[in-house]
Design an enzyme around this catalytic site. Structure first.
Site, mmCIF file in Angstrom:
data_model
loop_
_atom_site.group_PDB
_atom_site.id
_atom_site.type_symbol
_atom_site.label_atom_id
_atom_site.label_comp_id
_atom_site.label_asym_id
_atom_site.label_seq_id
_atom_site.Cartn_x
_atom_site.Cartn_y
_atom_site.Cartn_z
ATOM 1 N N ASP A 27 12.937 -9.160 -10.364
ATOM 2 C CA ASP A 27 13.318 -8.175 -11.386
ATOM 3 C C ASP A 27 14.789 -8.313 -11.768
ATOM 4 O OD1 ASP A 27 10.993 -6.084 -11.928
ATOM 5 O OD2 ASP A 27 10.899 -6.639 -9.827
ATOM 6 N N HIS A 212 5.598 2.698 -7.669
ATOM 7 C CA HIS A 212 4.520 1.705 -7.520
ATOM 8 C C HIS A 212 3.838 1.767 -6.153
ATOM 9 C CE1 HIS A 212 5.747 -0.155 -11.296
ATOM 10 N NE2 HIS A 212 6.985 -0.152 -10.856
#
Length: 368
Positions: A27, A212
């Site tokens: 990321d 998540h």
């Protein structure tokens, strides 16, 4: 005419030959923190870099350069978008972001073998349900060489380490192409030549951060037994903007033959995750999600409720923190590898988390 660049390929696949330094980050995006991460990667002179999901973030922009704010979007109980149609249903993305990101990363990608692992932000769904088009078109993958014929899941050797790349947003049930390919790839690994087995995909199985949390539960149910039976040593994921390392674990239970799971999604993009599911009131309501991929690709979803949120940091969670940085894997021999987590704010000779990961092939034998 473009410039010519040179890089050193991986050493021969033997149990005595390994890349000196393998750097792992996830990321990255394109932010001030990304710049620090890239500088940190280059200063460590890696032989191989593995980047996991969240690259250009082109999917967070419309074609007219308008930035989308999807932080308040939710999914309804049918796993479809209940609001923020521009976030969940748009077929637009701002492709020049990929060009910006490519030029920014060129000092790395032009000189060091860099393997790309697709994540949620690379889906970029288009008309006729086409997905991952920009990602698949912009990078080279050893898909044909590893027999998968897909840029979303493939494998490669890095000296005496065999790497398997999987995709959490592509079907992974027992009859899927991905599962069938994975089973075949595992079956054909020669552990006398490549004793270390490393797997990577974007959405983590063993993360205790709120963001998540257990969104990949059905993927874990489908694949964990298979990976465990072939004694995978290390599994890298990203998606969660934080760092966490597990003890060896299998089916949420400490197991000396299970993999070490490392979540390393703090490469510079987004806002760092700071909340843990074991903090009071933090067990997420999974009837409402703000994840584009999880709304559309509901095969990644699994059963999550308050009973499955721990009251304290689970035994399998060994170390976790909220900071940007990179990880470095140095395989010393066929049984020992040094892993270190390096924060952005630390000097290059300091690490926030350091551990030797030890294989025990005499105890943990491969069975199938």
């Amino acid at each position: 005419m473009s410039k010519e660049y040179y890089f050193r390929t991986m050493p021969k696949s033997t149990s005595e030959s390994y890349p000196h330094r393998i750097l792992v980050a996830g990321d990255l995006g394109l932010t001030y923190n990304t710049s620090t991460v890239l500088t940190h990667i280059l200063s460590n002179h890696p032989d191989l870099v593995v980047l996991i999901g969240g690259f250009s973030y082109a999917d967070t922009y419309l074609a007219n350069k308008t930035k989308l704010d999807c932080s308040s979007c939710q999914c309804d109980q049918n796993r479809t978008s209940s609001d923020c149609d521009s976030c969940y249903n748009s077929r637009e993305s701002y492709q020049p972001r990929w060009d910006y990101w490519g030029r920014f990363m060129e000092p790395l990608t032009a000189n060091v073998p860099t393997m790309m692992v697709a994540g949620e932000h690379e889906i970029e769904q288009q008309d006729e349900n086409l997905t991952f088009v920009a990602f698949s078109s912009r990078f080279a993958f050893p898909s044909n060489e590893s027999g998968s014929f897909s840029p979303l899941y493939y494998s490669f050797n890095a000296g005496g380490a065999h790497f398997i790349v999987l995709n959490a947003y592509t079907p992974h049930d027992y009859s899927s192409d991905q599962y069938i390919w994975l089973e075949s790839d595992l079956r054909n690994i020669n552990r006398s030549k490549t004793p270390w087995l490393v797997a990577t995909w974007s959405l983590p199985w063993y993360s205790t951060f709120k963001g998540h949390y257990r969104e990949a539960e059905s993927m874990r149910i489908n694949l964990e037994d298979l990976l465990y039976s072939y004694q995978v040593d290390i599994i890298f994921s990203s998606q969660v903007d934080a760092y966490e390392r597990s003890n060896r674990v299998y089916n949420y239970t400490l197991d000396q033959c299970g993999p070490v799971y490392i979540t390393i999604g703090a490469g510079g993009a987004g806002k760092l995750e700071t909340e843990h599911v074991d903090d009071p009131g933090n067990c997420p309501d999974h009837s409402q999600r703000n994840s584009v991929g999880s709304c559309r690709f509901n095969f990644t979803l699994g059963p999550v409720n308050d009973e499955l949120c721990p009251l304290n940091q689970p035994d399998y969670s060994a170390y976790r923190e909220s900071s940007f940085g990179i990880g470095m894997l140095e395989v010393k021999n066929e049984t020992h590898a040094l892993w270190s987590w390096n924060r952005n704010q630390n000097l290059y000779n300091l690490a926030g988390d350091v551990i030797y990961i030890v294989r025990q092939p005499d105890i943990c034998s491969v069975y199938n």
